[in-house]
Design a protein around this motif. Structure first.
Motif, PDB file in Angstrom:
ATOM      1  N   ARG A 118      93.981 -16.948 -97.631  1.00  0.00           N
ATOM      2  CA  ARG A 118      92.624 -16.834 -97.086  1.00  0.00           C
ATOM      3  C   ARG A 118      91.602 -17.324 -98.106  1.00  0.00           C
ATOM      4  NH1 ARG A 118      94.574 -12.396 -94.214  1.00  0.00           N
ATOM      5  NH2 ARG A 118      94.385 -10.971 -95.961  1.00  0.00           N
ATOM      6  N   VAL A 123      94.202 -21.521 -92.885  1.00  0.00           N
ATOM      7  CA  VAL A 123      94.060 -20.781 -91.636  1.00  0.00           C
ATOM      8  C   VAL A 123      95.211 -21.154 -90.722  1.00  0.00           C
ATOM      9  CG1 VAL A 123      92.591 -20.351 -89.631  1.00  0.00           C
ATOM     10  CG2 VAL A 123      91.562 -20.780 -91.854  1.00  0.00           C
ATOM     11  N   PHE A 124      95.833 -20.157 -90.117  1.00  0.00           N
ATOM     12  CA  PHE A 124      96.912 -20.388 -89.151  1.00  0.00           C
ATOM     13  C   PHE A 124      96.398 -20.068 -87.766  1.00  0.00           C
ATOM     14  CE2 PHE A 124      98.933 -19.299 -93.171  1.00  0.00           C
ATOM     15  CZ  PHE A 124      99.848 -20.326 -93.309  1.00  0.00           C
ATOM     16  N   ASN A 125      96.695 -20.953 -86.825  1.00  0.00           N
ATOM     17  CA  ASN A 125      96.256 -20.740 -85.425  1.00  0.00           C
ATOM     18  C   ASN A 125      97.419 -20.307 -84.563  1.00  0.00           C
ATOM     19  OD1 ASN A 125      93.615 -21.350 -85.921  1.00  0.00           O
ATOM     20  ND2 ASN A 125      93.960 -23.535 -85.639  1.00  0.00           N
TER      21      ASN A 125
END
Length: 125
Positions: A118, A123-125
Motif C-alpha cells: 500500500r 493496488v489489486f483489483n
C-alpha cells in the motif's frame, strides 16, 4: 383408551419438575438522575446480582455509560463484567467473555507485506 391416555397425561404432569420461584429482595437501590442527562444507579439483590452504572452526556449528544455488573455462575462463583458504552459502541471486559484465538505468526508477515505494498502504491483489483 381415553382413560389410559388421560392417566398417562396425569402421570407426566405429576412427574414434571416443579418450579420453585422465590421473590428476589433488593438490598440496595440508589438512583440519581440529573436534569443535564447525567445519571447513576446501583442495585444489589439478595440473589447475588449487583450492578452500578454512571452516565454522562457524550460529544455528539449521546449518553456515555460506564459501569459493571456481577452475576452468580452455576458453580456458585461470582463473575464481574465491566463495560464502557460510548460513541465507539458497547465494550465489555471480563474473564468470562470469550476471546479470539491468537493470530498465527505468518499472518503478521502477510500484514507487513500488504502494508508495504500500500505504501508503494500497489493496488489489486
Amino acid at each position: 383408551m381415553k382413560t389410559i391416555i388421560l392417566a398417562c397425561l396425569v402421570a407426566v404432569a405429576v412427574a414434571a419438575p416443579q418450579l420453585q420461584e422465590r421473590e428476589v429482595v433488593l438490598l440496595r437501590d440508589d438512583r440519581i438522575a440529573n436534569e443535564d442527562g447525567t445519571f447513576s444507579y446501583a442495585l444489589e439483590a439478595d440473589n447475588g446480582i449487583n450492578t452500578a452504572v454512571e452516565g454522562v452526556v457524550g460529544s455528539a449528544g449521546q449518553i456515555n455509560q460506564a459501569g459493571s455488573y456481577t452475576i452468580t455462575l452455576e458453580d456458585g462463583t461470582q463473575a464481574v463484567v465491566s463495560f464502557i458504552a460510548n460513541e465507539n459502541g458497547f465494550q465489555p471486559q471480563s474473564d468470562i467473555l470469550p476471546t479470539p484465538h491468537p493470530l498465527p505468526a505468518h499472518v503478521f508477515r502477510l500484514l507487513e507485506i500488504a502494508e508495504r505494498q500500500r505504501a508503494e502504491g500497489i493496488v489489486f483489483n
